[in-house]
Design an enzyme around this catalytic site. Structure first.
Site, PDB file in Angstrom:
ATOM      1  N   LYS A  35       0.807  -1.226   0.000  1.00 51.84           N
ATOM      2  CA  LYS A  35       0.000   0.000   0.000  1.00 51.84           C
ATOM      3  C   LYS A  35       0.845   1.284   0.000  1.00 51.84           C
ATOM      4  CE  LYS A  35      -4.103  -1.947   2.234  1.00 51.84           C
ATOM      5  NZ  LYS A  35      -5.067  -1.806   3.319  1.00 51.84           N
ATOM      6  N   ASP A  40     -10.162   2.569   2.682  1.00 47.54           N
ATOM      7  CA  ASP A  40     -10.287   1.797   3.927  1.00 47.54           C
ATOM      8  C   ASP A  40     -11.084   2.559   4.991  1.00 47.54           C
ATOM      9  OD1 ASP A  40      -8.958  -0.512   3.136  1.00 47.54           O
ATOM     10  OD2 ASP A  40      -6.997   0.212   3.799  1.00 47.54           O
ATOM     11  N   MET A  79     -10.804  -4.281  13.726  1.00 46.85           N
ATOM     12  CA  MET A  79     -10.582  -4.316  12.264  1.00 46.85           C
ATOM     13  C   MET A  79     -10.270  -5.730  11.778  1.00 46.85           C
ATOM     14  SD  MET A  79      -8.591  -0.937  11.130  1.00 46.85           S
ATOM     15  CE  MET A  79      -9.117   0.690  11.629  1.00 46.85           C
ATOM     16  N   THR A 103       3.597   1.688  21.242  1.00 44.54           N
ATOM     17  CA  THR A 103       4.737   2.605  21.086  1.00 44.54           C
ATOM     18  C   THR A 103       4.169   4.018  21.010  1.00 44.54           C
ATOM     19  OG1 THR A 103       5.714   0.872  19.718  1.00 44.54           O
ATOM     20  CG2 THR A 103       6.809   3.028  19.695  1.00 44.54           C
ATOM     21  N   LYS A 130       4.775   6.659  18.184  1.00 45.31           N
ATOM     22  CA  LYS A 130       4.093   6.537  16.886  1.00 45.31           C
ATOM     23  C   LYS A 130       2.733   7.226  16.906  1.00 45.31           C
ATOM     24  CE  LYS A 130       4.192   2.550  14.511  1.00 45.31           C
ATOM     25  NZ  LYS A 130       4.283   1.069  14.364  1.00 45.31           N
TER      26      LYS A 130
HETATM   27  P1  NDP Z   1       0.699  -2.236  11.104  1.00 44.22           P
HETATM   28  O1  NDP Z   1       1.692  -3.340  11.122  1.00 44.22           O
HETATM   29  O2  NDP Z   1       0.970  -1.003  10.316  1.00 44.22           O
HETATM   30  O3  NDP Z   1       0.435  -1.744  12.634  1.00 44.22           O
HETATM   31  C1  NDP Z   1       0.203  -2.679  13.647  1.00 44.22           C
HETATM   32  C2  NDP Z   1      -0.307  -1.960  14.893  1.00 44.22           C
HETATM   33  O4  NDP Z   1      -0.662  -2.951  15.852  1.00 44.22           O
HETATM   34  C3  NDP Z   1       0.711  -1.062  15.577  1.00 44.22           C
HETATM   35  O5  NDP Z   1       0.041   0.026  16.156  1.00 44.22           O
HETATM   36  C4  NDP Z   1       1.294  -1.989  16.642  1.00 44.22           C
HETATM   37  O6  NDP Z   1       1.861  -1.297  17.747  1.00 44.22           O
HETATM   38  C5  NDP Z   1       0.070  -2.725  17.072  1.00 44.22           C
HETATM   39  N1  NDP Z   1       0.298  -4.033  17.695  1.00 44.22           N
HETATM   40  C6  NDP Z   1       0.760  -5.159  17.112  1.00 44.22           C
HETATM   41  N2  NDP Z   1       0.780  -6.180  17.995  1.00 44.22           N
HETATM   42  C7  NDP Z   1       0.306  -5.690  19.170  1.00 44.22           C
HETATM   43  C8  NDP Z   1       0.082  -6.253  20.455  1.00 44.22           C
HETATM   44  N3  NDP Z   1       0.355  -7.532  20.715  1.00 44.22           N
HETATM   45  N4  NDP Z   1      -0.422  -5.468  21.413  1.00 44.22           N
HETATM   46  C9  NDP Z   1      -0.712  -4.171  21.160  1.00 44.22           C
HETATM   47  N5  NDP Z   1      -0.506  -3.561  19.970  1.00 44.22           N
HETATM   48  C10 NDP Z   1      -0.003  -4.319  18.984  1.00 44.22           C
HETATM   49  O7  NDP Z   1      -0.665  -2.924  10.657  1.00 44.22           O
HETATM   50  P2  NDP Z   1      -1.934  -2.201  10.002  1.00 44.22           P
HETATM   51  O8  NDP Z   1      -2.134  -0.920  10.723  1.00 44.22           O
HETATM   52  O9  NDP Z   1      -1.790  -2.167   8.530  1.00 44.22           O
HETATM   53  O10 NDP Z   1      -3.124  -3.232  10.302  1.00 44.22           O
HETATM   54  C11 NDP Z   1      -3.637  -3.416  11.622  1.00 44.22           C
HETATM   55  C12 NDP Z   1      -4.734  -4.459  11.590  1.00 44.22           C
HETATM   56  O11 NDP Z   1      -5.866  -3.992  10.875  1.00 44.22           O
HETATM   57  C13 NDP Z   1      -4.287  -5.746  10.889  1.00 44.22           C
HETATM   58  O12 NDP Z   1      -4.627  -6.813  11.718  1.00 44.22           O
HETATM   59  C14 NDP Z   1      -5.075  -5.782   9.605  1.00 44.22           C
HETATM   60  O13 NDP Z   1      -5.417  -7.101   9.251  1.00 44.22           O
HETATM   61  C15 NDP Z   1      -6.327  -4.982   9.973  1.00 44.22           C
HETATM   62  N6  NDP Z   1      -6.931  -4.309   8.809  1.00 44.22           N
HETATM   63  C16 NDP Z   1      -8.216  -4.635   8.465  1.00 44.22           C
HETATM   64  C17 NDP Z   1      -8.838  -4.045   7.397  1.00 44.22           C
HETATM   65  C18 NDP Z   1     -10.242  -4.416   7.039  1.00 44.22           C
HETATM   66  O14 NDP Z   1     -10.701  -4.090   5.933  1.00 44.22           O
HETATM   67  N7  NDP Z   1     -10.967  -5.069   7.930  1.00 44.22           N
HETATM   68  C19 NDP Z   1      -8.150  -3.051   6.560  1.00 44.22           C
HETATM   69  C20 NDP Z   1      -6.804  -2.747   7.022  1.00 44.22           C
HETATM   70  C21 NDP Z   1      -6.241  -3.383   8.101  1.00 44.22           C
HETATM   71  P3  NDP Z   1       3.371  -0.752  17.716  1.00 44.22           P
HETATM   72  O15 NDP Z   1       3.328   0.520  16.933  1.00 44.22           O
HETATM   73  O16 NDP Z   1       3.713  -0.534  19.132  1.00 44.22           O
HETATM   74  O17 NDP Z   1       4.203  -1.821  17.074  1.00 44.22           O
END
Ligand code: NDP
Length: 265
Positions: A65, A101, A211, A151, A154
């Site tokens: 993306k 989205d 999500m 984090t 961010k």
């Molecule tokens: P990114 O990898 O960009 O971001 C992940 C986020 O999740 C960060 O904020 C990260 O925190 C946090 N995170 C990951 N693991 C944990 C945990 N164990 N505890 C707390 N926070 C956590 O992913 P995306 O933003 O692209 O996607 C996020 C979710 O949304 C995905 O699961 C994706 O499948 C879903 N999604 C669904 C869509 C839909 O149409 N339904 C569309 C787009 C996304 P940190 O910054 O601290 O690492």
């Protein structure tokens, strides 16, 4: 017949071809929509070849993306602010990029009768998905959106980019006893069986949205239900909603999402 694709890696799991085929049948549009696996170093070439061969449009999914944003000749404001593109249109040799989205999420929340205007929203996560929904959520005139992330830096960076006084950033541990009307989980924690560490009192009488989606309640939605949430909703409706908005952009007709959502479930 007009050709459309969804490009990703991996791509086998994608439900987009089924969704777009349903939209096409429902609106009597003649089009062909397929998923295509793209090698990590072949994205730009693949998209440009598809456009050169007469492709009309494409959806872009993980992990392309951000890269998609960089190959566009023109961007919508929501794509620019999201820093990511999930919808491409090929027009007169140019690539136009959009991000649907956030609109998909907002539409799904409204379909679920969640009031957004004047509501206090807690957005968990500060990755690409969280970033993409901020502008469409602000357009619904909420009272406030608190962005909480593991984090904190961010989340703080995100609110700097948007520069809107309705936004604030916190770490999970800093969430006090402030009540929210809606909690949106935009973290990927559910994928690994985890729930962001927030107080269970936050779920009481609150709408909770994840999500992530699946055949069963996600860990976050199970947590929310166990702790007295008013209603729990997963991200399948967001998926269908973003597809509907892409379809509208390409074909200039609004497909109906509820029946397609029922069909998928
Ligand atoms: P990114 O990898 O960009 O971001 C992940 C986020 O999740 C960060 O904020 C990260 O925190 C946090 N995170 C990951 N693991 C944990 C945990 N164990 N505890 C707390 N926070 C956590 O992913 P995306 O933003 O692209 O996607 C996020 C979710 O949304 C995905 O699961 C994706 O499948 C879903 N999604 C669904 C869509 C839909 O149409 N339904 C569309 C787009 C996304 P940190 O910054 O601290 O690492």
């Amino acid at each position: 017949m007009d050709q459309y694709r969804v490009f990703g890696n991996p791509i086998k799991q994608s439900r987009s071809p089924i969704i777009h085929q349903s939209f096409a049948e429902q609106t009597q549009q003649q089009l062909n929509y397929q998923s295509e696996y793209v090698e990590l170093d072949q994205f730009e070439q693949t998209v440009k070849d598809f456009a050169k061969n007469g492709g009309k449009g494409a959806n872009i999914t993980v992990p392309f993306k951000e890269q998609a944003l960089r190959i566009c000749d023109q961007l919508t404001e929501r794509a620019r602010l999201a820093g990511a593109v999930n919808t491409l249109c090929f027009v007169d040799g140019k690539i136009l990029g959009d991000n649907t989205d956030g609109q998909g999420l907002v539409q799904d929340l409204l379909n679920n009768k969640v009031q957004l205007k004047t509501s206090r929203i807690l957005l968990l996560g500060a990755g690409g998905a969280a970033k993409g929904v901020i502008l469409p959520l602000l357009a619904q005139l909420p009272e406030s959106i608190v962005i909480a992330n593991r984090t904190i830096a961010k989340a703080e960076n995100l609110i700097k980019q948007f520069n809107n006084k309705k936004l604030s950033a916190l770490g999970f541990a800093e969430l006090g006893d402030e009540k929210f009307d809606l909690i949106i989980n935009a973290t990927s924690a559910s994928l690994s069986g985890n729930v962001p560490p927030i107080a269970k009192e936050l779920a009481v009488n609150t709408y909770c949205y994840d999500m992530v989606y699946g055949n069963e309640l996600t860990p976050f939605l199970q947590w929310a239900k166990d702790n007295g949430a008013t209603k729990v909703m997963d991200g399948l409706g967001m998926l269908v909603g973003q597809a509907a908005e892409s379809f509208r952009i390409w074909r200039d007709v609004h497909p109906e999402v509820i029946s397609v959502l029922h069909q998928l479930r």
